[in-house]
Design an enzyme around this catalytic site. Sequence first.
Site, PDB file in Angstrom:
ATOM      1  CD  GLU A 126      -2.838  -1.171   2.623  1.00  0.00           C
ATOM      2  OE1 GLU A 126      -3.469  -2.281   2.703  1.00  0.00           O
ATOM      3  OE2 GLU A 126      -2.681  -0.257   3.308  1.00  0.00           O
ATOM      4  CB  ALA A 129       1.481  -1.039   4.393  1.00  0.00           C
ATOM      5  CD  GLN A 341      33.353   0.879 -16.538  1.00  0.00           C
ATOM      6  OE1 GLN A 341      32.152   1.273 -16.423  1.00  0.00           O
ATOM      7  NE2 GLN A 341      34.293   1.623 -16.497  1.00  0.00           N
ATOM      8  CB  ILE A 342      32.622  -5.377 -20.583  1.00  0.00           C
ATOM      9  CG1 ILE A 342      33.318  -5.693 -19.338  1.00  0.00           C
ATOM     10  CG2 ILE A 342      33.144  -6.123 -22.039  1.00  0.00           C
ATOM     11  CD1 ILE A 342      32.909  -7.248 -18.999  1.00  0.00           C
ATOM     12  N   GLY A 344      31.758  -0.327 -22.505  1.00  0.00           N
ATOM     13  CA  GLY A 344      31.889   1.015 -23.005  1.00  0.00           C
ATOM     14  C   GLY A 344      30.748   1.723 -23.272  1.00  0.00           C
ATOM     15  CD  GLU A 368       8.267 -12.369  -4.140  1.00  0.00           C
ATOM     16  OE1 GLU A 368       8.177 -12.631  -3.198  1.00  0.00           O
ATOM     17  OE2 GLU A 368       7.505 -12.796  -5.017  1.00  0.00           O
ATOM     18  CB  THR A 370      14.192  -4.022   0.112  1.00  0.00           C
ATOM     19  OG1 THR A 370      14.368  -4.016   1.820  1.00  0.00           O
ATOM     20  CG2 THR A 370      13.143  -3.308  -0.244  1.00  0.00           C
TER      21      THR A 370
END
Length: 386
Positions: A126, A129, A341-342, A344, A368, A370
């Site tokens: 909610e 909640a 990162q790989i 780029g 599900e 945190t």
Amino acid sequence: MALDQETFHLLQASVERFIQERLVPAEDIVEEQDDVPADIVDDMRTLGLFGLSIPEEFGGIGLSMSQEVQVAYALGQTALAFRSVVGTNIGIGSQGILMDGTPEQKAAFLPRIASGELIVSFALTEPDAGSDAASLRTRAVRDGDDYLLTGTKRFITNAPRAGAFTLMARTGDAGAGGISAFIVPAGLPGLSLGKPDKKMGQRGTKTCDVNLDGVRVPAANIIGGVPGMGFKTAMKIIDRGRLHVSALACGMANRILSESIAYAAQRKQFGKRIGDFQLVQAMLADSQAELLAGWSLVQAAASKYDAKPVGVSDPEVSMQASCAKMFTTEMVGRVADRGVQIHGGAGYINEYKVERFYRDVRLLRLYEGTTQIQQLVIGKHLMRAG
């Protein structure tokens, strides 16, 4: 509850073939249209994906947790929107009815959920909640043989597709003991949906608010027929959901790693493949090691889940499910970051899949429970055990 291994291997091969031949080629369509094509949803029904976790006696396939995580791993290797279509039927939407429903409720709803005729959503969160689920404010007031439900549910997955909701509402005093779980058909007078949420990632998934204004629901629609048991029902089903999401995270980590390896093998700088540079290899190696560690944890926790009696909570299993969920969803975030990162500059461009996967996996650390909620579950268990 488990499918015999020979039949399961055939199912697994069919699912993997479906993913490669139907889902992966449609990823760009989902990204562009923000929806999963109807013909793919129909194919999911035919394949039985909506009923993976529902026993055969109710028209499902009846996978064990160890088998379900293998299918979830496979589904994680494509756009997460596809899994989202079936996810609530497999997990939190159906499992409360399966574990705690009356025989009449199981017979009335589970076969339709398993076939995909009925898509069911889980409505707990909610505006005020979320992690503190026991503080929900949606009220259910007794009126003869019915209850009148009033309140708002937020971020409800598959709400725009849903034909029914497994919905938590307060029938008693404050606290977890005053919460009941209702089966609420969509389309009842007083039930309306908010505007579709615009999210950072996972395009094609459908979430929105569910508003209830004096919605009349028969008392017979309380899951199990007994008021005040809703929070216990929710806690029973959460372990399975967390393990499913953990496997999903591992599958997506594998896909991102595969995309990164392929890019590193063809992209050249300074006259050689970037994959031949040791610092790029180090990022690939870290991702591979973390993926293997996470997947091993998920499989071990799933085996422990299968060893306990069905529908019975086991604090040790809950702790291990939280460990798996915490580690794997954080892990896939790191794998996705390395993938960008790989790549780029190309990793920041939508044309490349790692850009959208980077956005998609961020949500896995939130629903599900945190990461911080998982830490609390694990920490409290350790202190009780100590």
